[in-house]
Design a protein around this motif. Structure first.
Motif, PDB file in Angstrom:
ATOM      1  N   GLU A  98      73.201   9.666 100.155  1.00 32.29           N
ATOM      2  CA  GLU A  98      74.446   9.649 100.917  1.00 32.29           C
ATOM      3  C   GLU A  98      75.252  10.913 100.648  1.00 32.29           C
ATOM      4  OE1 GLU A  98      76.383   5.394 102.012  1.00 32.29           O
ATOM      5  OE2 GLU A  98      76.517   5.965  99.917  1.00 32.29           O
ATOM      6  N   ARG A  99      75.939  11.362 101.674  1.00 24.62           N
ATOM      7  CA  ARG A  99      76.826  12.512 101.508  1.00 24.62           C
ATOM      8  C   ARG A  99      77.894  12.174 100.455  1.00 24.62           C
ATOM      9  NH1 ARG A  99      78.602  13.560 106.949  1.00 24.62           N
ATOM     10  NH2 ARG A  99      76.453  14.291 107.188  1.00 24.62           N
ATOM     11  N   GLY A 100      78.044  13.036  99.478  1.00 25.97           N
ATOM     12  CA  GLY A 100      79.004  12.782  98.410  1.00 25.97           C
ATOM     13  C   GLY A 100      78.384  12.176  97.168  1.00 25.97           C
ATOM     14  N   SER A 101      77.073  11.896  97.203  1.00 27.02           N
ATOM     15  CA  SER A 101      76.403  11.356  96.019  1.00 27.02           C
ATOM     16  C   SER A 101      76.138  12.480  95.018  1.00 27.02           C
ATOM     17  CB  SER A 101      75.081  10.689  96.416  1.00 27.02           C
ATOM     18  OG  SER A 101      74.178  11.658  96.925  1.00 27.02           O
ATOM     19  N   ALA A 102      75.689  12.106  93.830  1.00 26.59           N
ATOM     20  CA  ALA A 102      75.469  13.098  92.771  1.00 26.59           C
ATOM     21  C   ALA A 102      74.313  14.039  93.081  1.00 26.59           C
ATOM     22  CB  ALA A 102      75.221  12.383  91.446  1.00 26.59           C
ATOM     23  N   GLY A 103      73.425  13.627  93.981  1.00 24.68           N
ATOM     24  CA  GLY A 103      72.311  14.488  94.360  1.00 24.68           C
ATOM     25  C   GLY A 103      71.207  14.544  93.331  1.00 24.68           C
ATOM     26  N   VAL A 104      71.016  13.445  92.589  1.00 19.65           N
ATOM     27  CA  VAL A 104      69.942  13.394  91.592  1.00 19.65           C
ATOM     28  C   VAL A 104      68.579  13.445  92.272  1.00 19.65           C
ATOM     29  CG1 VAL A 104      68.935  12.038  89.717  1.00 19.65           C
ATOM     30  CG2 VAL A 104      71.421  12.108  90.018  1.00 19.65           C
ATOM     31  N   LEU A 105      68.488  12.809  93.452  1.00 25.76           N
ATOM     32  CA  LEU A 105      67.248  12.877  94.233  1.00 25.76           C
ATOM     33  C   LEU A 105      67.195  14.228  94.942  1.00 25.76           C
ATOM     34  CD1 LEU A 105      66.677   9.393  95.944  1.00 25.76           C
ATOM     35  CD2 LEU A 105      65.211  10.517  94.284  1.00 25.76           C
ATOM     36  N   THR A 106      66.664  15.216  94.272  1.00 28.28           N
ATOM     37  CA  THR A 106      66.690  16.578  94.824  1.00 28.28           C
ATOM     38  C   THR A 106      65.816  16.726  96.061  1.00 28.28           C
ATOM     39  OG1 THR A 106      64.949  17.176  93.251  1.00 28.28           O
ATOM     40  CG2 THR A 106      67.229  17.616  92.601  1.00 28.28           C
ATOM     41  N   GLU A 107      64.771  15.888  96.187  1.00 33.42           N
ATOM     42  CA  GLU A 107      63.888  15.966  97.356  1.00 33.42           C
ATOM     43  C   GLU A 107      64.465  15.238  98.562  1.00 33.42           C
ATOM     44  OE1 GLU A 107      59.691  14.975  96.308  1.00 33.42           O
ATOM     45  OE2 GLU A 107      60.591  14.425  94.387  1.00 33.42           O
ATOM     46  N   ALA A 108      65.573  14.531  98.368  1.00 36.47           N
ATOM     47  CA  ALA A 108      66.076  13.631  99.397  1.00 36.47           C
ATOM     48  C   ALA A 108      66.766  14.373 100.533  1.00 36.47           C
ATOM     49  CB  ALA A 108      67.047  12.627  98.773  1.00 36.47           C
TER      50      ALA A 108
END
Length: 455
Positions: A98-108
């Motif tokens: 989701e926009r605004g998430s921490a972005g741990v899933l770098t491939e996402a």
């Protein structure tokens, strides 16, 4: 029967699958997508994707029916699954954040909102590069630090409880546990043609009685395209305990579905009355599980029998009266073995082309199919605590609907908390009507208005 030279095997379609086959074909022909449902598990953190990928590859090798293609035998015209004996692709895995998430899933891939993404996925075919997958898994990283895993599955092959068992199987494979989980399906007794005709009479008489009542739906009999919408309300543990006590007191501990069917009927009737329409009654088909409680399988096919309930005007005045009427019908249908009678009817219709099958069903109810969709699936995978290293915090189903009927009300429970899912197709329910339906639902669930529970 396997054929080594062609590398495929035939798996028969179960009797209860035949209606789902006709329904899926109806949705395809009327450009409403396919009959795909999602089972959602909410997690406290991201699952271990490195463990998920090999688990999904092992899953398809272990259960090649997940990439089966539906065929018909040209001699008997009976449907069957053509299944490869050595599939070489794992179940599709989508990664999103989701926009605004921490972005741990770098491939996402980034998306605006989780629910909009899930709605989009349900409108897309499950086939990938010519492979006819019957399920896919998507992981969505939320902006709140949590995560959800969404299993999208074809109702042609899988039912709600089967989807829960399939998620549990994926979880075991992630943990390196590869045990047999399917069980041998019961064999239906052989009957002569005359015996089948005799067996169908109870169901035929029941359908004739229901046709006199009619099955009006909020969408109306004309099929229409439109986006699916979903609203999930999770009750607190305290409210869920109050509700369960109320249900047990009114419907009994063994068959709570009679209360929930009554609740769904009154909620839909509230909207019809708001529209200035007062129908003679409503008709709804309710699936009843045939799997043994606590069993790990069967994973596949629609392992259900079907009961057809009617909610007539005289019984809709109070939730108590409506529940009593449903309990009486359930007892009568159980004594008369109408579930078995309906299955024999379906068995005798298996050879019909799907378009003709659905035409017969809708002709019976003047273009309608039923008044609304409904199910109460009980506890959602109670044996699952974690999924690929993440703790499960909630779980529920998002059923896909066709028009008609265009609306549905569904219930399940996860670790003592009841989930209510309202589903509708675009154009079938206004926002005011959505609130009215939920207001009536909450009032019947708790015996008093609960505006605090309605978003």
């Amino acid at each position: 029967m396997a054929t080594a030279d062609s590398g495929v095997t035939r798996v028969p379609v179960r009797v209860a699958d035949c209606f789902l086959l006709a329904h899926d074909d109806f949705m395809r022909r009327t450009r409403q997508g396919r009959h795909i449902t999602q089972s959602i598990i909410e997690l406290d953190r991201l699952p271990d994707v490195a463990r998920l990928r090999p688990a999904l590859a092992r899953l398809v090798k272990k259960h090649p029916l997940l990439v089966g293609r539906l065929r018909r035998d040209w001699k008997t015209w009976l449907p069957y699954w053509e299944v490869p004996t050595a599939p070489d692709r794992g179940l599709p895995l989508g990664l999103w954040r989701e926009r605004g998430s921490a972005g741990v899933l770098t491939e996402a891939t980034e998306v605006a909102k989780t629910m909009e993404l899930l709605q989009d996925i349900m409108t897309q075919p499950l086939e990938v590069e010519g492979i006819h997958f019957k399920a896919r898994l998507d992981i969505v990283e939320g902006r709140d630090g949590g995560c959800c895993a969404a299993l999208s599955w074809s109702h042609l092959l899988i039912d709600g409880k089967g989807a829960e068992l399939l998620l549990a199987e994926i979880g075991r494979l992630c943990d390196g546990v590869d045990e047999p989980c399917d069980v041998k399906e019961p064999v239906r007794p052989e009957m002569t043609f005359q015996e089948k005709i005799k067996k169908t009479k109870a169901a035929v008489y029941r359908l004739e009685d229901l046709a006199k009542i009619g099955a009006p739906s909020l969408a109306g009999p004309r099929p229409r395209r439109g986006r699916g919408h979903y609203q999930v309300i999770t009750l607190s543990a305290e409210d869920s305990a109050k509700l369960n006590a109320r249900v047990e007191g009114m419907a009994g501990a063994l068959f709570p579905m009679t209360f929930y069917v009554a609740c769904a009927a009154r909620a839909h009737d509230r909207v019809f009355q708001h529209r200035g329409k007062q129908h003679k009654g409503y008709v709804v088909s309710v699936p009843v599980q045939t799997r043994k409680r606590g069993a790990r399988g069967p994973l596949f096919h629609n392992q259900v029998s079907i009961f057809f309930f009617s909610a007539v005007r005289e019984a809709l005045g109070t939730i108590e009266a409506a529940t009593a009427a449903m309990k009486q019908q359930f007892a009568e249908m159980t004594r008369g073995r109408l579930d078995e009678s309906f299955l024999v009817v379906l068995e005798m219709m298996m050879r019909l082309p799907s378009w003709m099958f659905m035409k017969v069903v809708r002709w019976q109810f003047k273009g309608e199919m039923c008044s609304f969709f409904h199910s109460h699936t009980g506890a959602f995978a109670p044996e699952m605590i974690e999924f690929a290293g993440a703790k499960i915090t909630n779980a529920y189903h998002l059923p896909c609907l066709a028009t008609p009927p265009g609306t549905g009300l569904f219930f399940c429970e996860r670790e003592g908390q009841v989930n209510i899912t309202l589903t509708w197709r675009e154009g079938c329910l206004s926002d005011e009507e959505r609130r009215l339906m939920l207001e009536q639902t909450m009032e019947d669930l708790f015996g008093e208005p609960r505006p605090d529970l309605i978003p």
